[in-house]
Design a protein around this motif. Sequence first.
Motif, PDB file in Angstrom:
ATOM      1  N   ARG A  14       3.941  -6.245  -6.336  1.00 33.22           N
ATOM      2  CA  ARG A  14       2.673  -6.629  -6.964  1.00 33.22           C
ATOM      3  C   ARG A  14       2.854  -7.853  -7.858  1.00 33.22           C
ATOM      4  O   ARG A  14       2.045  -8.778  -7.835  1.00 33.22           O
ATOM      5  CB  ARG A  14       2.137  -5.466  -7.790  1.00 33.22           C
ATOM      6  CG  ARG A  14       0.858  -5.789  -8.514  1.00 33.22           C
ATOM      7  CD  ARG A  14       0.383  -4.574  -9.283  1.00 33.22           C
ATOM      8  NE  ARG A  14      -0.756  -4.913 -10.098  1.00 33.22           N
ATOM      9  CZ  ARG A  14      -0.900  -4.493 -11.336  1.00 33.22           C
ATOM     10  NH1 ARG A  14       0.006  -3.720 -11.890  1.00 33.22           N
ATOM     11  NH2 ARG A  14      -1.954  -4.832 -12.022  1.00 33.22           N
ATOM     12  N   TYR A  22      -1.420  -9.303  -4.546  1.00 33.14           N
ATOM     13  CA  TYR A  22      -2.789  -9.261  -4.017  1.00 33.14           C
ATOM     14  C   TYR A  22      -3.113 -10.542  -3.252  1.00 33.14           C
ATOM     15  O   TYR A  22      -3.663 -10.497  -2.157  1.00 33.14           O
ATOM     16  CB  TYR A  22      -3.814  -9.098  -5.149  1.00 33.14           C
ATOM     17  CG  TYR A  22      -3.688  -7.804  -5.894  1.00 33.14           C
ATOM     18  CD1 TYR A  22      -4.103  -6.612  -5.327  1.00 33.14           C
ATOM     19  CD2 TYR A  22      -3.153  -7.775  -7.171  1.00 33.14           C
ATOM     20  CE1 TYR A  22      -3.979  -5.416  -6.016  1.00 33.14           C
ATOM     21  CE2 TYR A  22      -3.026  -6.592  -7.867  1.00 33.14           C
ATOM     22  CZ  TYR A  22      -3.434  -5.420  -7.278  1.00 33.14           C
ATOM     23  OH  TYR A  22      -3.310  -4.239  -7.959  1.00 33.14           O
ATOM     24  N   MET A  38       3.125  -2.500  -0.465  1.00 30.23           N
ATOM     25  CA  MET A  38       3.245  -3.165  -1.759  1.00 30.23           C
ATOM     26  C   MET A  38       3.880  -2.195  -2.742  1.00 30.23           C
ATOM     27  O   MET A  38       3.497  -1.032  -2.803  1.00 30.23           O
ATOM     28  CB  MET A  38       1.888  -3.614  -2.300  1.00 30.23           C
ATOM     29  CG  MET A  38       2.014  -4.348  -3.634  1.00 30.23           C
ATOM     30  SD  MET A  38       0.437  -4.759  -4.407  1.00 30.23           S
ATOM     31  CE  MET A  38      -0.164  -6.016  -3.312  1.00 30.23           C
ATOM     32  N   THR A  40       5.009  -1.401  -6.847  1.00 31.43           N
ATOM     33  CA  THR A  40       4.651  -1.741  -8.220  1.00 31.43           C
ATOM     34  C   THR A  40       5.267  -0.726  -9.172  1.00 31.43           C
ATOM     35  O   THR A  40       5.469   0.430  -8.802  1.00 31.43           O
ATOM     36  CB  THR A  40       3.132  -1.802  -8.432  1.00 31.43           C
ATOM     37  OG1 THR A  40       2.866  -2.251  -9.764  1.00 31.43           O
ATOM     38  CG2 THR A  40       2.462  -0.473  -8.203  1.00 31.43           C
ATOM     39  N   ASP A  48      -8.263  -2.034  -8.215  1.00 30.48           N
ATOM     40  CA  ASP A  48      -7.117  -2.618  -7.517  1.00 30.48           C
ATOM     41  C   ASP A  48      -6.701  -1.733  -6.345  1.00 30.48           C
ATOM     42  O   ASP A  48      -6.417  -2.227  -5.260  1.00 30.48           O
ATOM     43  CB  ASP A  48      -5.938  -2.797  -8.470  1.00 30.48           C
ATOM     44  CG  ASP A  48      -6.170  -3.902  -9.495  1.00 30.48           C
ATOM     45  OD1 ASP A  48      -7.164  -4.646  -9.358  1.00 30.48           O
ATOM     46  OD2 ASP A  48      -5.371  -4.012 -10.429  1.00 30.48           O
ATOM     47  N   LEU A  59       0.589   1.540  -0.857  1.00 34.23           N
ATOM     48  CA  LEU A  59       1.143   1.288  -2.185  1.00 34.23           C
ATOM     49  C   LEU A  59       2.242   2.300  -2.494  1.00 34.23           C
ATOM     50  O   LEU A  59       2.060   3.493  -2.308  1.00 34.23           O
ATOM     51  CB  LEU A  59       0.026   1.399  -3.217  1.00 34.23           C
ATOM     52  CG  LEU A  59       0.367   1.079  -4.659  1.00 34.23           C
ATOM     53  CD1 LEU A  59       0.770  -0.385  -4.803  1.00 34.23           C
ATOM     54  CD2 LEU A  59      -0.814   1.397  -5.551  1.00 34.23           C
TER      55      LEU A  59
END
Length: 78
Positions: A14, A22, A38, A40, A48, A59
């Motif tokens: 991220r 993004y 992704m 994070t 988001d 994610l």
Amino acid sequence: MFDLEAPDFLITNRNMPRLNGYDLCRRVRAISNVPIVMTTGSVLPGQDEAELSRLGVVLLFKPFDISELRRAIGELLD
């Protein structure tokens, strides 16, 4: 580089120095449907997470186990 290599999937973070995750996902989606994971280490606002879902991005929250990464990639490639 993305155009030259044609990857099977993409793993990104991220937070990155020049281009955030993004923006990278949006750019990739403009030219490809390649699966994207992704990562994070921070909590994301609901908006988001909704955008990532809309972009078809899986994610993973850090720290994650390699089995979680394998599962996410497997889901995307199925």
